[in-house]
Design an enzyme around this catalytic site. Structure first.
Site, mmCIF file in Angstrom:
data_model
loop_
_atom_site.group_PDB
_atom_site.id
_atom_site.type_symbol
_atom_site.label_atom_id
_atom_site.label_comp_id
_atom_site.label_asym_id
_atom_site.label_seq_id
_atom_site.Cartn_x
_atom_site.Cartn_y
_atom_site.Cartn_z
ATOM 1 N N PHE A 113 0.655 -1.125 0.072
ATOM 2 C CA PHE A 113 -0.040 0.357 -0.215
ATOM 3 C C PHE A 113 0.315 1.322 0.363
ATOM 4 O O PHE A 113 2.304 1.080 0.209
ATOM 5 C CB PHE A 113 -0.834 -0.010 1.237
ATOM 6 C CG PHE A 113 -2.547 -0.445 1.071
ATOM 7 C CD1 PHE A 113 -2.624 -0.919 -0.042
ATOM 8 C CD2 PHE A 113 -3.276 0.610 1.530
ATOM 9 C CE1 PHE A 113 -4.342 -1.811 -0.176
ATOM 10 C CE2 PHE A 113 -4.962 0.565 1.187
ATOM 11 C CZ PHE A 113 -5.571 -1.013 0.107
ATOM 12 N N GLN A 226 -8.220 14.449 3.203
ATOM 13 C CA GLN A 226 -7.860 13.377 2.012
ATOM 14 C C GLN A 226 -8.346 13.782 1.157
ATOM 15 O O GLN A 226 -9.447 13.379 0.897
ATOM 16 C CB GLN A 226 -7.678 12.562 3.161
ATOM 17 C CG GLN A 226 -6.330 11.557 1.870
ATOM 18 C CD GLN A 226 -5.764 10.574 2.470
ATOM 19 O OE1 GLN A 226 -6.506 9.096 2.720
ATOM 20 N NE2 GLN A 226 -4.517 10.236 3.354
ATOM 21 N N LEU A 238 -15.056 5.314 -5.332
ATOM 22 C CA LEU A 238 -13.573 4.442 -4.874
ATOM 23 C C LEU A 238 -13.256 3.687 -5.622
ATOM 24 O O LEU A 238 -13.237 3.079 -5.689
ATOM 25 C CB LEU A 238 -13.762 4.049 -3.992
ATOM 26 C CG LEU A 238 -12.041 4.220 -2.974
ATOM 27 C CD1 LEU A 238 -10.579 5.399 -2.981
ATOM 28 C CD2 LEU A 238 -12.098 3.529 -1.853
ATOM 29 N N ARG A 381 -3.293 10.881 6.316
ATOM 30 C CA ARG A 381 -3.316 9.017 6.795
ATOM 31 C C ARG A 381 -2.900 7.899 5.555
ATOM 32 O O ARG A 381 -2.996 7.889 4.081
ATOM 33 C CB ARG A 381 -5.169 9.050 6.618
ATOM 34 C CG ARG A 381 -5.083 6.955 6.755
ATOM 35 C CD ARG A 381 -6.403 6.881 6.960
ATOM 36 N NE ARG A 381 -7.958 7.638 6.414
ATOM 37 C CZ ARG A 381 -7.852 6.190 5.330
ATOM 38 N NH1 ARG A 381 -6.970 5.266 5.171
ATOM 39 N NH2 ARG A 381 -8.456 6.409 3.842
#
Length: 569
Positions: A113, A226, A238, A381
C-alpha cells in the site's frame, strides 16, 4: 425515557468494536445507528487493514511509516499504540471469522500500500471493510446487543459539563425520545457529504463532529482533509489503492508512468497526498485525459484481477463503461477522508484528564473512528490505517467508556424539557413555507465550494472564498423549508438537520485551513509551499466560542522517538 450505562452513537466498525468491548466488560450498552448497521460506510473500505503480521515486518517499522506518512503531525504515543496492538487485533478478527486472503503456506497474505516500506496490508480480496463489518455484526447479534437502527441523534444532553444522555429521532415513526446514559461514544464516521463529489456514502454527514462541537468538545486538525488519488470522475466512486498495491500503473495522455518523476522510489505507491498532487499537476500541465489520468491494470492479468480485484472490475464496468482487462480506467483525485476530528486521548476521552486544561471537552463523552482524532493520521493517513484505527481505538474507547460509567452515578436529566426543546425545533422547520429554500440546493452549493477551495491544492484567496460561501449559506439556513410535513420516514427533515451539522463543520475546516500557513501532508498551499516545523509543528484546535463562531488555538505534537525529516518517496 430509555436508559443505558453506555450508549454508542454510530453503527460502523468503530461503534461495533466499542459496543463489543463494553459488553465484554459487563456494561449495559446500546448502539444507536441512523441506518441499519451493515449499511454503514465502513463497508466501502476495499483495500485492506494494516498490521505487521509477517516475519519480515515489525510494529516499529509500521509506526515509522505512519509517522512519516502523517508528515510528522501524528502524535507518536498514539501511533505506537495503534501499530503495537494491530497484530493482536487482526488475529482477534480472524478468530471471529474474517477469512483473510492467504499465502500458499497458510499465513495471512499482505499487499503493498502507499507509503509502506513492506507489504503489510491484510485483505479480503477488495471487499475488506464489508467483510469485517458483517463478521463483527454477526458477533453482536449473537451477543444480544440492544440496537436502535434508523434513529437519528439530534442533540447531546450535558449537565455541568458532564454527559447525561442524548435526544434521538426514530426515523420510521418521527417520534422523539430521550436516552439517558452515563457515557456516550461517538462513532459516526467522517464528513463526506460536506464535499461534492466524494467517495463517501450519502449518510456520511459529519454528525458526530457537529454534536461534539455543539456540546462543548474540541475539534482538532480539521484542515487535514484527504483526497484519494483514484476515484471515478462522474460520481466519485472509489477505486481501491489495492489496485496499485497489486501493481497497477498510473499513465498520462502520453502513456508515461508519470509517478517516476514525482516519487522515483515508491512511484504509484507513494503516500496518497503525494500521488494526488502528482496527478493534479499532470492534468494542469495538459497531460490529462478529459480532466483525468489513467489507471492501467491490463498487465496484471485476468486471474489476479478476478480473484483479488473483482469488485473494482465491476465498478469500472458499471460506472465508467470500461473493461479493465482490456483498457485503462480514467481516474482523478477525489475527496475521501478527514484526518481531523473530535480531539481525544488514547482511551477515547474528549476531555483532558491531566488537569492542565489543555483542551476543552465534555466529561463522559468518548469518540472513535473517523469522527475522532486521537492523532494517528496527522496530516495524511496511510491507506489501510483507517480500518485499523476503528478496531484499535473503537475497542479502547469502549473500555474507557465502561470504566468511566462504572465510576459515576447517573447525572440528573429533564426529559420533558429536552423533548419540548426538540419538538419546538422540528415544529419551527415544519412551520416555514413549503416553497422556501431547499436543503439539496444548499448542500450542493456548500459541497462544490469546499471542493473548489479546500481540495488537493489550496490558496488563501480560494479558502477565504469558500469560508465566505459557507457563512453565507449559514445565514440562509434558517430559511430552509421542507415540502414533506409528515413525521413518518421524513428524509426531507433529516436532510435539513444534517445540513446544519455539515455547515458547522465546513466552517471549522475552512477557518483551520486558512490559519495553517504552511504545506503539510494533505494540506498543500500554493502560497506557502514548504513545511514550516518552526511555526506549525503543532495541532490546530477549535472549540465553539461564546458567540457561536470557531475559536482557534494550538496544541503541541507528542514526539517519542522520530524527529521530523525531509519527507520523500
Amino acid at each position: 425515557m430509555r436508559q443505558h450505562e453506555v450508549v454508542i452513537i454510530g453503527g460502523g466498525l468503530a461503534g461495533m468494536r466499542a459496543a463489543q468491548k463494553a459488553q465484554e466488560m459487563g456494561a449495559d450498552v446500546a448502539m444507536i445507528s441512523k441506518i441499519y448497521p451493515t449499511r454503514s460506510h465502513s463497508a466501502a473500505a476495499q483495500g485492506g487493514v494494516q498490521a505487521a503480521v509477517s516475519e519480515n515486518d515489525s510494529w516499529e517499522s509500521h509506526a515509522y511509516d505512519t509517522v512519516k506518512g502523517s508528515d510528522y503531525l501524528g502524535d507518536q504515543d498514539a501511533i505506537e499504540i495503534l501499530c503495537y496492538e494491530a497484530p493482536g487485533d487482526i488475529y482477534a478478527l480472524e478468530r471471529m471469522g474474517v477469512i483473510f486472503n492467504r499465502n500458499d503456506d497458510g499465513t495471512i497474505d499482505a499487499r503493498a500500500f502507499g507509503g509502506t516500506s513492506v507489504n503489510r496490508t491484510c485483505f479480503v480480496a477488495d471487499q475488506t471493510g464489508q467483510v469485517l463489518l458483517h463478521v463483527m455484526w454477526e458477533q453482536l447479534l449473537k451477543s444480544g446487543l440492544t440496537t436502535y437502527s434508523e434513529w437519528f441523534v439530534t442533540k447531546l444532553l450535558v449537565e455541568d459539563n458532564k454527559i447525561a444522555g442524548c435526544v434521538a429521532l426514530e426515523i420510521p415513526t418521527g417520534r422523539v425520545e430521550v436516552f439517558r446514559a452515563k457515557a456516550i461514544v461517538l462513532a459516526t464516521g467522517g464528513i463526506g457529504q460536506v464535499y461534492n463529489p466524494t467517495t463517501n456514502g450519502l449518510v456520511v454527514t459529519a454528525d458526530g463532529q457537529a454534536l461534539a462541537y455543539q456540546a462543548g468538545a474540541t475539534l482538532m486538525d480539521m484542515e487535514a482533509v484527504q483526497h484519494h488519488p483514484t476515484t471515478m470522475q462522474a460520481n466519485g466512486v472509489l477505486i481501491t489503492e489495492g489496485a496499485r498495491g497489486e501493481g497497477a500503473y498510473l499513465l498520462n495522455s502520453n502513456g508515461e508512468r508519470f509517478m517516476e518523476k514525482y516519487a522515483p522510489n515508491m512511484k504509484e505507491l507513494a503516500s496518497r497526498d503525494v500521488v494526488s498532487r502528482a496527478e493534479t499537476m499532470e492534468i494542469r500541465e495538459g497531460r490529462g485525459v478529459n480532466g483525468c489520468v489513467l489507471l492501467d491494470l491490463r498487465h496484471l492479468g485476468r486471474d489476479l484481477i478476478m480473484t483479488k480485484l473483482a469488485q473494482i472490475y465491476e465498478l469500472a464496468r458499471d460506472y465508467a463503461n470500461t473493461n479493465i482487462l482490456e483498457a485503462p480506467v480514467p481516474i482523478q483525485p477525489g475527496h475521501h477522508y478527514i484526518m481531523g476530528g473530535i480531539k481525544t486521548d488514547v482511551d477515547g476521552r474528549t476531555w483532558d484528564i491531566t488537569g492542565e486544561n489543555r483542551w476543552a471537552g465534555v466529561e463522559g463523552l468518548f469518540a472513535a473512528g473517523e469522527c475522532a482524532n486521537v492523532s494517528v493520521h496527522g496530516g495524511n493517513r496511510l491507506g489501510g490505517n483507517s480500518l485499523l484505527d476503528t478496531i484499535v481505538f473503537g475497542k479502547r474507547s469502549g473500555a474507557g467508556a465502561t470504566e468511566y460509567a462504572n465510576s459515576i452515578d447517573w447525572a440528573p436529566i429533564s426529559e420533558d424539557a429536552a423533548l419540548a426543546d426538540e419538538e419546538s425545533g422540528i415544529k419551527a422547520i415544519f412551520d416555514r413555507p413549503s416553497d422556501g429554500l431547499r436543503s439539496s440546493a444548499l448542500r450542493f452549493e456548500m459541497g462544490k465550494s469546499m471542493n473548489d477551495g479546500i481540495a488537493v491544492f489550496r490558496t488563501e484567496e480560494g479558502m477565504t472564498q469558500t469560508l465566505n460561501t459557507v457563512r453565507d449559506i449559514k445565514g440562509r439556513f434558517p430559511n430552509v423549508s421542507v415540502q414533506n410535513k409528515g413525521r413518518v420516514f421524513n428524509t426531507d427533515l433529516l436532510s435539513v438537520l444534517e445540513l446544519g451539522y455539515m455547515l458547522d463543520v465546513a466552517e471549522v475546516i475552512a477557518v483551520s485551513a486558512i490559519n495553517r500557513k504552511e504545506s503539510r501532508g494533505a494540506h498543500a498551499r500554493e502560497d506557502y509551499p514548504d513545511r514550516n516545523d518552526e511555526e506549525y509543528l503543532k495541532h490546530t484546535i477549535v472549540h465553539r466560542g461564546k458567540n457561536g463562531d470557531p475559536a482557534l488555538d494550538y496544541l503541541p505534537v507528542t514526539m517519542t522517538k522520530w524527529e521530523p525529516q525531509v519527507r520523500s518517496y
